[in-house]
Design an enzyme around this catalytic site. Sequence first.
Site, mmCIF file in Angstrom:
data_model
loop_
_atom_site.group_PDB
_atom_site.id
_atom_site.type_symbol
_atom_site.label_atom_id
_atom_site.label_comp_id
_atom_site.label_asym_id
_atom_site.label_seq_id
_atom_site.Cartn_x
_atom_site.Cartn_y
_atom_site.Cartn_z
ATOM 1 N N TYR A 43 -2.545 -1.166 10.530
ATOM 2 C CA TYR A 43 -2.720 -1.454 8.816
ATOM 3 C C TYR A 43 -1.439 -0.960 8.197
ATOM 4 C CZ TYR A 43 -4.107 -1.240 4.389
ATOM 5 O OH TYR A 43 -4.270 -1.481 2.759
ATOM 6 N N SER A 98 0.970 -1.164 -0.141
ATOM 7 C CA SER A 98 -0.059 -0.075 -0.126
ATOM 8 C C SER A 98 0.831 1.335 -0.074
ATOM 9 C CB SER A 98 -0.745 -0.049 1.386
ATOM 10 O OG SER A 98 -1.521 1.216 1.349
HETATM 11 N N1 LIG Z 1 -8.649 -0.080 -1.503
HETATM 12 C C1 LIG Z 1 -7.867 0.622 -1.461
HETATM 13 O O1 LIG Z 1 -7.866 1.791 -1.125
HETATM 14 C C2 LIG Z 1 -6.319 0.040 -0.898
HETATM 15 C C3 LIG Z 1 -5.240 0.848 -0.884
HETATM 16 C C4 LIG Z 1 -3.837 0.258 -0.804
HETATM 17 C C5 LIG Z 1 -3.942 -1.124 -0.724
HETATM 18 N N2 LIG Z 1 -4.863 -2.140 -0.612
HETATM 19 C C6 LIG Z 1 -4.778 -3.362 -0.510
HETATM 20 O O2 LIG Z 1 -5.254 -3.986 -1.775
HETATM 21 C C7 LIG Z 1 -5.739 -5.607 -1.332
HETATM 22 C C8 LIG Z 1 -7.037 -5.718 -2.019
HETATM 23 O O3 LIG Z 1 -8.075 -5.050 -1.124
HETATM 24 P P1 LIG Z 1 -9.399 -4.314 -2.094
HETATM 25 O O4 LIG Z 1 -9.047 -2.548 -2.050
HETATM 26 O O5 LIG Z 1 -9.457 -5.008 -3.154
HETATM 27 O O6 LIG Z 1 -10.302 -4.536 -0.869
HETATM 28 P P2 LIG Z 1 -11.562 -5.343 -0.743
HETATM 29 O O7 LIG Z 1 -12.696 -5.407 -1.914
HETATM 30 O O8 LIG Z 1 -12.163 -5.163 0.496
HETATM 31 O O9 LIG Z 1 -11.008 -7.015 -1.030
HETATM 32 C C9 LIG Z 1 -10.590 -7.815 0.180
HETATM 33 C C10 LIG Z 1 -10.229 -9.256 -0.310
HETATM 34 O O10 LIG Z 1 -9.608 -9.733 0.657
HETATM 35 C C11 LIG Z 1 -10.576 -10.856 1.184
HETATM 36 N N3 LIG Z 1 -10.448 -11.286 2.489
HETATM 37 C C12 LIG Z 1 -10.793 -10.614 3.571
HETATM 38 N N4 LIG Z 1 -10.611 -11.086 4.668
HETATM 39 C C13 LIG Z 1 -10.294 -12.564 4.382
HETATM 40 C C14 LIG Z 1 -9.977 -13.627 5.054
HETATM 41 N N5 LIG Z 1 -9.740 -13.611 6.492
HETATM 42 N N6 LIG Z 1 -9.329 -14.605 4.530
HETATM 43 C C15 LIG Z 1 -9.449 -14.794 3.018
HETATM 44 N N7 LIG Z 1 -9.806 -13.718 2.355
HETATM 45 C C16 LIG Z 1 -10.199 -12.430 2.759
HETATM 46 C C17 LIG Z 1 -12.090 -10.668 0.658
HETATM 47 O O11 LIG Z 1 -12.709 -11.666 0.588
HETATM 48 P P3 LIG Z 1 -13.918 -12.129 1.493
HETATM 49 O O12 LIG Z 1 -14.403 -11.210 2.383
HETATM 50 O O13 LIG Z 1 -14.870 -12.949 0.696
HETATM 51 O O14 LIG Z 1 -13.112 -13.016 2.543
HETATM 52 C C18 LIG Z 1 -11.834 -9.721 -0.542
HETATM 53 O O15 LIG Z 1 -11.885 -10.404 -1.510
HETATM 54 C C19 LIG Z 1 -5.516 -5.455 0.262
HETATM 55 O O16 LIG Z 1 -4.573 -5.985 0.589
HETATM 56 C C20 LIG Z 1 -5.496 -3.898 0.498
HETATM 57 O O17 LIG Z 1 -4.837 -4.108 1.990
HETATM 58 C C21 LIG Z 1 -6.081 -1.420 -0.803
#
Ligand SMILES: NC(=O)c1ccc[n+]([C@@H]2O[C@H](COP(=O)([O-])OP(=O)(O)OC[C@H]3O[C@@H](n4cnc5c(N)ncnc54)[C@H](OP(=O)(O)O)[C@@H]3O)[C@@H](O)[C@H]2O)c1
Length: 268
Positions: free
Chosen positions: A159, A146
């Site tokens: 985080y 991130s």
């Molecule tokens: N969105 C942002 O602004 C942002 C910025 C920087 C980095 N990121 C990073 O990008 C990555 C993807 O996040 P996203 O933004 O796409 O968010 P998201 O839409 O909330 O996706 C998160 C994914 O992780 C899965 N997950 C959550 N808890 C889990 C568990 N205990 N076991 C297995 N799977 C789990 C969720 O699926 P289920 O709920 O079905 O398990 C979902 O598929 C993350 O590492 C996040 O930290 C995001």
Amino acid sequence: MTERRFRRALVTGASSGIGASFARLLADRGVATVLVARSADRLGELATTLRTEHPGHPGGDVEVVPADLTTADGLERVGARLRDGDRPIDLLINNAGAGQVGLFMDLDPDDAQTAVLLNVVAPLRLAHAALPTLAAQGGALLNVASIASFQPVPMMATYAATKAFVASWSQALHEELRGTGVTVTALAPGFTRSGFVDAADARDVASRIPGPFWDGPDEVARAGLDGVARGRALVVPSWLYRAGVTASSLTPTFVTRRLVGEVTRRLG
Ligand SMILES: NC(=O)c1ccc[n+]([C@@H]2O[C@H](COP(=O)([O-])OP(=O)(O)OC[C@H]3O[C@@H](n4cnc5c(N)ncnc54)[C@H](OP(=O)(O)O)[C@@H]3O)[C@@H](O)[C@H]2O)c1
């Protein structure tokens, strides 16, 4: 330069956001996928869509492994799939992640522990399970870090610390594995439209962040895959955030810490 091609990728957190974008882009590029998340129904729907869109094509070859990656059982099942040499994985994308927004002392410590298990322990265990197969295939590991990796972030303290681990660890592995044929890439997105904000219960905060700071999940995932194809150690998807990372690296930590703290206090 010849294009680097992968045959089968395992994507964690594939049920929404950036992970679902990875799955769709990989299928479009003719890569078979193994989709991991807790929500079996959402993974099943995505798998059905990909099979329908890519009939008789490697991109339509989709497996679903529902698993909670914060549990020993979930890690063992996904680890077993990564070690399976019959249908070897040559690209592991550690994408699943979660975090909370707020003062550390007000947040539930169980949620903070979950963030450490999901963002730190799960990538570490899955990478260790995958590396022998990745080495045999000349494969790649992509870890989603991130923009929060590069400085302390008050109001997202745990985080940001987990993501600092991901960026540091990934870049160290990149060097450890130099010359082995395995590449390791850290992808460091900024604010990305996904399910993350809802999962972090941070809709109010997110609504105060101006539009230009937001990227789409497809552009973030595409930047990550392009970085893997080039064997890059670190990918920051947008120019705005690349400028921010450069500025942060040139600024003393006590200044960035105060500045970020001021911004997050105003947003919160
Ligand atoms: N969105 C942002 O602004 C942002 C910025 C920087 C980095 N990121 C990073 O990008 C990555 C993807 O996040 P996203 O933004 O796409 O968010 P998201 O839409 O909330 O996706 C998160 C994914 O992780 C899965 N997950 C959550 N808890 C889990 C568990 N205990 N076991 C297995 N799977 C789990 C969720 O699926 P289920 O709920 O079905 O398990 C979902 O598929 C993350 O590492 C996040 O930290 C995001």
